[in-house]
Design a protein around this motif. Structure first.
Motif, PDB file in Angstrom:
ATOM      1  N   LYS A  66       0.452   0.546   1.274  1.00 42.01           N
ATOM      2  CA  LYS A  66       1.192   0.157   2.464  1.00 42.01           C
ATOM      3  C   LYS A  66       1.008   1.196   3.567  1.00 42.01           C
ATOM      4  O   LYS A  66       0.970   2.393   3.304  1.00 42.01           O
ATOM      5  CB  LYS A  66       2.680   0.018   2.137  1.00 42.01           C
ATOM      6  CG  LYS A  66       3.008  -1.113   1.187  1.00 42.01           C
ATOM      7  CD  LYS A  66       4.511  -1.168   0.918  1.00 42.01           C
ATOM      8  CE  LYS A  66       4.858  -2.289  -0.044  1.00 42.01           C
ATOM      9  NZ  LYS A  66       6.319  -2.320  -0.342  1.00 42.01           N
ATOM     10  N   LYS A  67       0.894   0.745   4.804  1.00 44.20           N
ATOM     11  CA  LYS A  67       0.718   1.664   5.924  1.00 44.20           C
ATOM     12  C   LYS A  67       1.889   2.630   6.048  1.00 44.20           C
ATOM     13  O   LYS A  67       1.730   3.745   6.542  1.00 44.20           O
ATOM     14  CB  LYS A  67       0.545   0.875   7.222  1.00 44.20           C
ATOM     15  CG  LYS A  67      -0.767   0.109   7.306  1.00 44.20           C
ATOM     16  CD  LYS A  67      -0.905  -0.599   8.640  1.00 44.20           C
ATOM     17  CE  LYS A  67      -2.219  -1.346   8.724  1.00 44.20           C
ATOM     18  NZ  LYS A  67      -2.390  -2.060  10.022  1.00 44.20           N
ATOM     19  N   THR A  68       3.048   2.188   5.602  1.00 46.52           N
ATOM     20  CA  THR A  68       4.238   3.040   5.700  1.00 46.52           C
ATOM     21  C   THR A  68       4.355   4.028   4.539  1.00 46.52           C
ATOM     22  O   THR A  68       5.231   4.885   4.539  1.00 46.52           O
ATOM     23  CB  THR A  68       5.506   2.164   5.725  1.00 46.52           C
ATOM     24  OG1 THR A  68       5.510   1.318   4.568  1.00 46.52           O
ATOM     25  CG2 THR A  68       5.541   1.303   6.975  1.00 46.52           C
ATOM     26  N   SER A  69       3.477   3.913   3.550  1.00 46.13           N
ATOM     27  CA  SER A  69       3.550   4.795   2.386  1.00 46.13           C
ATOM     28  C   SER A  69       3.145   6.213   2.765  1.00 46.13           C
ATOM     29  O   SER A  69       2.154   6.440   3.461  1.00 46.13           O
ATOM     30  CB  SER A  69       2.630   4.276   1.276  1.00 46.13           C
ATOM     31  OG  SER A  69       2.615   5.177   0.186  1.00 46.13           O
ATOM     32  N   ALA A  70       3.922   7.185   2.313  1.00 41.76           N
ATOM     33  CA  ALA A  70       3.612   8.588   2.608  1.00 41.76           C
ATOM     34  C   ALA A  70       2.488   9.117   1.727  1.00 41.76           C
ATOM     35  O   ALA A  70       1.793  10.061   2.095  1.00 41.76           O
ATOM     36  CB  ALA A  70       4.860   9.452   2.416  1.00 41.76           C
ATOM     37  N   VAL A  71       2.302   8.505   0.568  1.00 42.31           N
ATOM     38  CA  VAL A  71       1.336   8.979  -0.420  1.00 42.31           C
ATOM     39  C   VAL A  71       0.243   7.944  -0.628  1.00 42.31           C
ATOM     40  O   VAL A  71       0.501   6.737  -0.634  1.00 42.31           O
ATOM     41  CB  VAL A  71       2.048   9.281  -1.762  1.00 42.31           C
ATOM     42  CG1 VAL A  71       1.041   9.612  -2.852  1.00 42.31           C
ATOM     43  CG2 VAL A  71       3.032  10.434  -1.586  1.00 42.31           C
ATOM     44  N   GLY A  72      -0.982   8.430  -0.777  1.00 45.47           N
ATOM     45  CA  GLY A  72      -2.109   7.549  -1.049  1.00 45.47           C
ATOM     46  C   GLY A  72      -2.922   8.041  -2.228  1.00 45.47           C
ATOM     47  O   GLY A  72      -2.743   9.165  -2.707  1.00 45.47           O
ATOM     48  N   TYR A  73      -3.815   7.182  -2.702  1.00 44.75           N
ATOM     49  CA  TYR A  73      -4.679   7.523  -3.832  1.00 44.75           C
ATOM     50  C   TYR A  73      -6.134   7.273  -3.457  1.00 44.75           C
ATOM     51  O   TYR A  73      -6.450   6.387  -2.656  1.00 44.75           O
ATOM     52  CB  TYR A  73      -4.342   6.688  -5.058  1.00 44.75           C
ATOM     53  CG  TYR A  73      -2.973   6.964  -5.641  1.00 44.75           C
ATOM     54  CD1 TYR A  73      -2.781   7.990  -6.554  1.00 44.75           C
ATOM     55  CD2 TYR A  73      -1.869   6.199  -5.275  1.00 44.75           C
ATOM     56  CE1 TYR A  73      -1.530   8.257  -7.095  1.00 44.75           C
ATOM     57  CE2 TYR A  73      -0.607   6.452  -5.809  1.00 44.75           C
ATOM     58  CZ  TYR A  73      -0.453   7.483  -6.717  1.00 44.75           C
ATOM     59  OH  TYR A  73       0.784   7.735  -7.240  1.00 44.75           O
ATOM     60  N   GLY A  74      -7.011   8.047  -4.074  1.00 50.35           N
ATOM     61  CA  GLY A  74      -8.444   7.844  -3.936  1.00 50.35           C
ATOM     62  C   GLY A  74      -9.074   7.809  -5.312  1.00 50.35           C
ATOM     63  O   GLY A  74      -8.583   8.446  -6.246  1.00 50.35           O
ATOM     64  N   VAL A  75     -10.165   7.059  -5.442  1.00 49.04           N
ATOM     65  CA  VAL A  75     -10.814   6.872  -6.734  1.00 49.04           C
ATOM     66  C   VAL A  75     -12.316   7.058  -6.609  1.00 49.04           C
ATOM     67  O   VAL A  75     -12.923   6.666  -5.609  1.00 49.04           O
ATOM     68  CB  VAL A  75     -10.510   5.457  -7.286  1.00 49.04           C
ATOM     69  CG1 VAL A  75     -11.343   5.161  -8.525  1.00 49.04           C
ATOM     70  CG2 VAL A  75      -9.040   5.306  -7.607  1.00 49.04           C
ATOM     71  N   ILE A  76     -12.903   7.666  -7.602  1.00 54.13           N
ATOM     72  CA  ILE A  76     -14.353   7.675  -7.782  1.00 54.13           C
ATOM     73  C   ILE A  76     -14.621   6.955  -9.097  1.00 54.13           C
ATOM     74  O   ILE A  76     -14.190   7.406 -10.166  1.00 54.13           O
ATOM     75  CB  ILE A  76     -14.935   9.100  -7.835  1.00 54.13           C
ATOM     76  CG1 ILE A  76     -14.693   9.829  -6.508  1.00 54.13           C
ATOM     77  CG2 ILE A  76     -16.435   9.054  -8.143  1.00 54.13           C
ATOM     78  CD1 ILE A  76     -15.149  11.278  -6.517  1.00 54.13           C
ATOM     79  N   MET A  77     -15.296   5.817  -9.009  1.00 53.28           N
ATOM     80  CA  MET A  77     -15.658   5.067 -10.203  1.00 53.28           C
ATOM     81  C   MET A  77     -16.895   5.705 -10.822  1.00 53.28           C
ATOM     82  O   MET A  77     -17.848   6.068 -10.121  1.00 53.28           O
ATOM     83  CB  MET A  77     -15.964   3.615  -9.845  1.00 53.28           C
ATOM     84  CG  MET A  77     -14.788   2.868  -9.248  1.00 53.28           C
ATOM     85  SD  MET A  77     -13.505   2.482 -10.457  1.00 53.28           S
ATOM     86  CE  MET A  77     -14.391   1.377 -11.556  1.00 53.28           C
ATOM     87  N   ILE A  78     -16.876   5.836 -12.132  1.00 54.30           N
ATOM     88  CA  ILE A  78     -18.002   6.447 -12.820  1.00 54.30           C
ATOM     89  C   ILE A  78     -18.970   5.367 -13.259  1.00 54.30           C
ATOM     90  O   ILE A  78     -18.609   4.432 -13.986  1.00 54.30           O
ATOM     91  CB  ILE A  78     -17.529   7.258 -14.046  1.00 54.30           C
ATOM     92  CG1 ILE A  78     -16.444   8.256 -13.626  1.00 54.30           C
ATOM     93  CG2 ILE A  78     -18.706   7.955 -14.713  1.00 54.30           C
ATOM     94  CD1 ILE A  78     -16.865   9.247 -12.579  1.00 54.30           C
ATOM     95  N   GLU A  79     -20.204   5.490 -12.796  1.00 53.35           N
ATOM     96  CA  GLU A  79     -21.251   4.556 -13.215  1.00 53.35           C
ATOM     97  C   GLU A  79     -21.547   4.773 -14.693  1.00 53.35           C
ATOM     98  O   GLU A  79     -21.465   5.900 -15.192  1.00 53.35           O
ATOM     99  CB  GLU A  79     -22.523   4.783 -12.390  1.00 53.35           C
ATOM    100  CG  GLU A  79     -22.363   4.519 -10.907  1.00 53.35           C
ATOM    101  CD  GLU A  79     -22.200   3.052 -10.587  1.00 53.35           C
ATOM    102  OE1 GLU A  79     -22.616   2.222 -11.431  1.00 53.35           O
ATOM    103  OE2 GLU A  79     -21.646   2.733  -9.531  1.00 53.35           O
ATOM    104  N   PRO A  80     -21.895   3.694 -15.419  1.00 49.87           N
ATOM    105  CA  PRO A  80     -22.298   3.880 -16.819  1.00 49.87           C
ATOM    106  C   PRO A  80     -23.430   4.891 -16.914  1.00 49.87           C
ATOM    107  O   PRO A  80     -24.431   4.792 -16.193  1.00 49.87           O
ATOM    108  CB  PRO A  80     -22.761   2.482 -17.234  1.00 49.87           C
ATOM    109  CG  PRO A  80     -22.048   1.553 -16.308  1.00 49.87           C
ATOM    110  CD  PRO A  80     -21.934   2.286 -15.005  1.00 49.87           C
TER     111      PRO A  80
END
Length: 268
Positions: free
Chosen positions: A247-261
């Motif tokens: 949500k734009k109003t969220s103070a906290v965010g997450y980021g991800v790096i997907m691991i390729e096989p």
């Protein structure tokens, strides 16, 4: 730092205080009905670690609110998981029963508790904390804190706390050692002001993550590398993470790096 007990300590509390003084390089001092302020003034040391019958309490100043282990919002989140509700971190990380998780920035252990419950008895959570006092407070709390829910208590006990710098620890690991590698670095500017968290901010490691550390995390992870940051933080782009929708109003965010096989080399 002074290491002491409550005014009428048990034999086990005395022993634990002696062990912690040795581990942390603190000065073991008998309480002898003295106040913490009196001890601080007598030994000219503002830092105190007090061993009680059920927890450790760390004081930067005798008059301040102590830092101690409490599952806090992690307990609320786990109770929601028990009812079949979603948890954003569990969902975004893809943590499943049986997964192994490396929490590189344990802090007070809140996310490690959620991961431990989600990974279940067949899973494993290793939580790294580079600051020795903070590591000791959380480690002992995970061993002794009791909720009214046995399965939550078991999740607390399953977490392995390790006092180590995550950059060095990651480098020491073989490839594909954990399913998920997680970072929750201390925000430069706190999301909310809380006097109760000031002792944590004073103890915590404030160093920024490096691209080299993230590269090591990618090498170690089998599924994902996940980071939690302030929603508007430039760290996601700097470190190569894909921002997760929040949500734009969220103070906290997450980021991800997907691991390729990771392909196995074919024999020549």
């Amino acid at each position: 730092m002074i290491v002491t007990t409550t005014e009428k300590p048990s034999a086990s509390a005395r022993l634990k205080a002696a062990e912690l003084a040795g581990e942390l390089g603190g000065k073991l001092v008998e309480r002898r009905n003295r106040t913490l302020k009196q001890l601080s003034e007598r030994y000219s040391d503002a830092e105190l670690l007090v061993v009680t019958s059920g927890e450790l309490r760390y004081y930067r100043e005798a008059s301040e609110t102590p830092l101690y282990f409490h599952p806090s919002m992690a307990y609320v989140r786990v109770k929601r998981l028990r009812k079949g509700e979603r948890d954003p971190l569990v969902e975004l990380s893809g943590c499943r029963p049986g997964d192994s998780v490396l929490d590189c920035t344990a802090g007070l252990g809140s996310d490690a508790v959620v991961f431990s419950y989600a990974a279940g008895p067949e899973g494993a959570v290793t939580a790294l904390e580079s600051e020795p006092v903070l590591c000791a407070v959380v480690r002992e709390g995970l061993k002794s804190y009791r909720t009214e829910l046995p399965d939550v208590n078991e999740a607390l006990r399953r977490i392995e706390m390790v006092c180590a710098d995550h950059a060095s620890y990651l480098t020491s690991l073989p490839d594909n050692s954990f399913d998920i590698v997680y970072f929750d670095p201390m925000f430069r500017q706190p999301v909310t002001e809380s006097s109760a968290l000031e002792p944590l901010r004073a103890l915590a490691n404030h160093e920024a993550l490096s691209p080299e550390t993230i590269a090591q995390a990618v090498r170690v992870a089998r599924k994902k590398v996940v980071i939690k940051e302030k929603n508007n933080s430039p760290e996601f782009e700097r470190l190569g993470f894909e921002r997760c929708p929040v949500k734009k109003t969220s103070a906290v965010g997450y980021g991800v790096i997907m691991i390729e096989p990771k392909q196995c080399k074919q024999p020549t």
